[in-house]
Design a protein around this motif. Structure first.
Motif, PDB file in Angstrom:
ATOM      1  N   ASN A 128      32.961  36.362  -8.222  1.00  0.00           N
ATOM      2  CA  ASN A 128      32.283  35.463  -9.154  1.00  0.00           C
ATOM      3  C   ASN A 128      32.767  34.023  -8.923  1.00  0.00           C
ATOM      4  O   ASN A 128      33.558  33.770  -8.023  1.00  0.00           O
ATOM      5  N   LEU A 129      32.269  33.108  -9.733  1.00  0.00           N
ATOM      6  CA  LEU A 129      32.476  31.693  -9.429  1.00  0.00           C
ATOM      7  C   LEU A 129      33.369  30.981 -10.451  1.00  0.00           C
ATOM      8  O   LEU A 129      33.268  29.779 -10.622  1.00  0.00           O
ATOM      9  N   SER A 130      34.228  31.754 -11.083  1.00  0.00           N
ATOM     10  CA  SER A 130      35.173  31.110 -11.998  1.00  0.00           C
ATOM     11  C   SER A 130      36.503  30.891 -11.274  1.00  0.00           C
ATOM     12  O   SER A 130      37.077  31.816 -10.707  1.00  0.00           O
ATOM     13  N   ALA A 131      36.983  29.647 -11.315  1.00  0.00           N
ATOM     14  CA  ALA A 131      38.201  29.307 -10.561  1.00  0.00           C
ATOM     15  C   ALA A 131      39.438  29.256 -11.458  1.00  0.00           C
ATOM     16  O   ALA A 131      40.522  28.883 -10.997  1.00  0.00           O
ATOM     17  N   ALA A 132      39.285  29.630 -12.716  1.00  0.00           N
ATOM     18  CA  ALA A 132      40.423  29.536 -13.648  1.00  0.00           C
ATOM     19  C   ALA A 132      41.598  30.360 -13.132  1.00  0.00           C
ATOM     20  O   ALA A 132      41.432  31.522 -12.766  1.00  0.00           O
ATOM     21  N   GLY A 133      42.765  29.742 -13.083  1.00  0.00           N
ATOM     22  CA  GLY A 133      43.978  30.457 -12.670  1.00  0.00           C
ATOM     23  C   GLY A 133      44.158  30.556 -11.162  1.00  0.00           C
ATOM     24  O   GLY A 133      45.186  31.044 -10.698  1.00  0.00           O
ATOM     25  N   MET A 134      43.181  30.107 -10.393  1.00  0.00           N
ATOM     26  CA  MET A 134      43.309  30.205  -8.922  1.00  0.00           C
ATOM     27  C   MET A 134      44.006  28.948  -8.374  1.00  0.00           C
ATOM     28  O   MET A 134      43.857  27.862  -8.934  1.00  0.00           O
ATOM     29  N   ARG A 135      44.703  29.128  -7.243  1.00  0.00           N
ATOM     30  CA  ARG A 135      45.407  27.991  -6.614  1.00  0.00           C
ATOM     31  C   ARG A 135      44.744  27.683  -5.261  1.00  0.00           C
ATOM     32  O   ARG A 135      44.519  28.603  -4.460  1.00  0.00           O
ATOM     33  N   PHE A 136      44.442  26.414  -5.048  1.00  0.00           N
ATOM     34  CA  PHE A 136      43.725  26.038  -3.826  1.00  0.00           C
ATOM     35  C   PHE A 136      44.494  25.003  -3.016  1.00  0.00           C
ATOM     36  O   PHE A 136      45.134  24.108  -3.572  1.00  0.00           O
ATOM     37  N   GLY A 137      44.374  25.117  -1.695  1.00  0.00           N
ATOM     38  CA  GLY A 137      44.830  24.070  -0.800  1.00  0.00           C
ATOM     39  C   GLY A 137      43.594  23.438  -0.165  1.00  0.00           C
ATOM     40  O   GLY A 137      42.650  24.141   0.181  1.00  0.00           O
ATOM     41  N   ILE A 138      43.600  22.127  -0.073  1.00  0.00           N
ATOM     42  CA  ILE A 138      42.497  21.455   0.616  1.00  0.00           C
ATOM     43  C   ILE A 138      43.100  20.704   1.800  1.00  0.00           C
ATOM     44  O   ILE A 138      43.966  19.840   1.616  1.00  0.00           O
ATOM     45  N   VAL A 139      42.652  21.045   3.005  1.00  0.00           N
ATOM     46  CA  VAL A 139      43.127  20.326   4.195  1.00  0.00           C
ATOM     47  C   VAL A 139      41.988  19.408   4.623  1.00  0.00           C
ATOM     48  O   VAL A 139      40.887  19.869   4.938  1.00  0.00           O
ATOM     49  N   VAL A 140      42.263  18.116   4.606  1.00  0.00           N
ATOM     50  CA  VAL A 140      41.197  17.153   4.887  1.00  0.00           C
ATOM     51  C   VAL A 140      41.644  16.185   5.985  1.00  0.00           C
ATOM     52  O   VAL A 140      42.792  15.725   5.985  1.00  0.00           O
ATOM     53  N   SER A 141      40.737  15.907   6.929  1.00  0.00           N
ATOM     54  CA  SER A 141      41.117  15.021   8.033  1.00  0.00           C
ATOM     55  C   SER A 141      40.788  13.564   7.695  1.00  0.00           C
ATOM     56  O   SER A 141      39.831  13.288   6.970  1.00  0.00           O
ATOM     57  N   ARG A 142      41.626  12.639   8.228  1.00  0.00           N
ATOM     58  CA  ARG A 142      41.405  11.211   7.977  1.00  0.00           C
ATOM     59  C   ARG A 142      40.359  10.638   8.922  1.00  0.00           C
ATOM     60  O   ARG A 142      39.776   9.609   8.648  1.00  0.00           O
ATOM     61  N   ILE A 169      45.819  22.486  -7.485  1.00  0.00           N
ATOM     62  CA  ILE A 169      45.114  22.030  -6.275  1.00  0.00           C
ATOM     63  C   ILE A 169      46.072  21.175  -5.447  1.00  0.00           C
ATOM     64  O   ILE A 169      46.589  20.162  -5.927  1.00  0.00           O
ATOM     65  N   GLN A 170      46.308  21.600  -4.224  1.00  0.00           N
ATOM     66  CA  GLN A 170      47.216  20.849  -3.340  1.00  0.00           C
ATOM     67  C   GLN A 170      46.388  20.257  -2.193  1.00  0.00           C
ATOM     68  O   GLN A 170      45.704  20.991  -1.465  1.00  0.00           O
ATOM     69  N   ILE A 171      46.459  18.936  -2.052  1.00  0.00           N
ATOM     70  CA  ILE A 171      45.693  18.269  -0.988  1.00  0.00           C
ATOM     71  C   ILE A 171      46.632  17.942   0.171  1.00  0.00           C
ATOM     72  O   ILE A 171      47.716  17.391  -0.037  1.00  0.00           O
ATOM     73  N   VAL A 172      46.207  18.308   1.383  1.00  0.00           N
ATOM     74  CA  VAL A 172      47.008  18.012   2.583  1.00  0.00           C
ATOM     75  C   VAL A 172      46.126  17.182   3.512  1.00  0.00           C
ATOM     76  O   VAL A 172      45.000  17.586   3.819  1.00  0.00           O
ATOM     77  N   ARG A 173      46.620  16.026   3.939  1.00  0.00           N
ATOM     78  CA  ARG A 173      45.832  15.179   4.843  1.00  0.00           C
ATOM     79  C   ARG A 173      46.356  15.303   6.266  1.00  0.00           C
ATOM     80  O   ARG A 173      47.575  15.333   6.484  1.00  0.00           O
ATOM     81  N   VAL A 174      45.428  15.378   7.233  1.00  0.00           N
ATOM     82  CA  VAL A 174      45.815  15.453   8.653  1.00  0.00           C
ATOM     83  C   VAL A 174      45.059  14.356   9.412  1.00  0.00           C
ATOM     84  O   VAL A 174      44.030  13.869   8.923  1.00  0.00           O
TER      85      VAL A 174
END
Ligand code: DLZ
Length: 282
Positions: A128-142, A169-174
Motif C-alpha cells: 500500500n501507499l502509506s509511508a508512516a513509520g518507514m525510513r527512507f534514504g534518498i541518493v541524489v546526484s549534483r 528521511i536521510q538525503i545523501v548527495r553524490v
C-alpha cells in the motif's frame, strides 16, 4: 503429496459421446482418454480444481460445481445440447448465478459464475501507499542539479504527503549519476533505511559516454537492491536533451522523483507483507 483430484461418474453408453461433446463445447480440455474391453473413460480437464468442505448453509444443490467465465454463453450452449431439459439460471446467496444440468442418472452438475468477474481472479499481494513509520534514504546526484533538485523536491513531497516523518528521511548527495550505485549500497548496508530512492539525470547530448554511464548506473542500482535486500527505486532520468529532462522533472510528464518515492513506499510495504505471509506459513 497430492497431484490431482478426479471425480468419476458412470454414465450410460448412449450418453457418453453426447456428454463428452457438451462438456468440450462448454470449455473443458479433453484429457488423455482410455479404453479396455469393459469400459472407456473421457477425462475432462479444468484449469483449477478443489475439494471444498462447507459447514452451515449449502452453497448449491449439485455436488459438482463448475465455474465458467461467461454463464450466459454456457447456458445457451447447454440449451442447444439439451433442448428438453429444465435449465433455469438462479441467483445464489454468494453473489453469483448458477444453473443445474442433470447430465445423466447420477451426474448432476451446477454451472456458475460470480456476478463480479474480478472475484474469480486469484488474490494478489500488493503494497500500500502509506509511508508512516518507514525510513527512507534518498541518493541524489549534483550533476544537472537544475533537474535533480526538482526530482528531490518531488520525492520529498510524495514522502511527506504519504505520512513519512522528516526525521526518517536521510538525503545523501553524490557528484554525478555514476556515483549513485555505490552510495546507495553504502546506505543500504547501514541498516538505517527501509528503502532507497535514487535520483539523477543523464543527458545524451551532453555526455560523450552516455550509454556506458547509463548502463552502469542502472545495473549498479539493481545489483545493490538485489544483494542488500533493501528496495531501491529508480529515479535516474536518461534523456535525449534538456527539454525532455525538464518535462520529466515536473512539467509535461509528471515528476519522476515523485514516482520513484511512491514506488519505494509500495515496495517497503510489499516487502513487509511478503515477510509476514512467509512467517505465517503463506
Ligand atoms: C561526466 C559526466 C557527464 C559527461 N555527464 C553526466 C550527466 O549527464 N549526468 C550525470 O549525472 N553525471 C554526468 N557525469 C558525471 C559522472 O556521472 C561522474 O560523476 C563523473 O564521471 C565522476 O566519476
Amino acid at each position: 503429496m497430492i497431484r490431482s483430484l478426479t471425480l468419476v461418474r458412470l454414465v450410460s453408453r448412449e450418453k457418453f459421446e453426447q456428454l463428452s461433446s457438451l462438456l468440450r463445447a462448454l470449455g473443458f480440455e479433453e484429457g488423455k482418454g482410455w479404453k479396455d474391453e469393459h469400459s472407456r473413460g473421457a477425462p475432462m480437464l479444468a484449469p483449477v480444481g478443489s475439494l471444498e468442505l462447507v459447514e452451515g448453509r449449502n452453497p448449491a444443490e449439485p455436488d459438482i460445481l463448475i465455474e465458467v467465465s461467461d454463464l450466459d454463453t454456457a447456458h445457451s450452449i447447454a440449451r442447444k445440447f439439451l433442448p428438453n431439459a429444465t435449465l433455469d439460471i438462479t441467483d445464489t446467496h454468494w453473489k453469483s448465478r448458477v444453473f443445474a444440468v442433470q447430465l445423466d442418472g447420477n451426474l448432476r452438475v451446477g454451472f456458475w459464475a460470480f456476478n463480479d468477474p474480478q472475484r474469480s481472479e486469484p488474490a494478489a499481494t500488493v503494497g500500500n501507499l502509506s509511508a508512516a513509520g518507514m525510513r527512507f534514504g534518498i541518493v541524489v546526484s549534483r550533476w544537472n542539479s537544475f533537474i535533480t533538485e526538482r526530482l528531490l523536491q518531488g520525492a520529498l513531497d510524495c514522502l511527506r504527503r504519504s505520512g513519512a516523518a522528516s526525521k526518517d528521511i536521510q538525503i545523501v548527495r553524490v557528484p554525478g549519476s555514476f556515483e549513485i550505485p555505490s552510495a546507495a549500497r553504502m546506505l543500504a548496508e547501514t541498516g538505517n533505511v527501509d528503502a532507497i530512492i535514487t535520483l539523477g539525470c543523464l543527458i545524451r547530448g551532453e555526455t560523450t559516454h552516455y550509454e556506458h554511464i547509463a548502463t552502469e548506473v542502472t545495473r549498479g542500482i539493481g545489483q545493490s537492491a538485489q544483494e542488500t535486500g533493501v528496495p531501491h527505486s529508480y529515479g535516474v532520468l536518461t534523456c535525449e536533451n534538456l527539454e525532455q529532462a525538464i518535462d520529466r522533472a515536473g512539467l509535461k510528464s509528471g515528476n519522476k522523483g515523485w514516482e520513484a518515492a511512491q514506488t519505494a513506499i509500495e515496495m517497503v510495504s510489499l516487502k513487509g507483507k511478503l515477510k509476514r505471509s512467509a512467517s505465517d506459513g503463506g
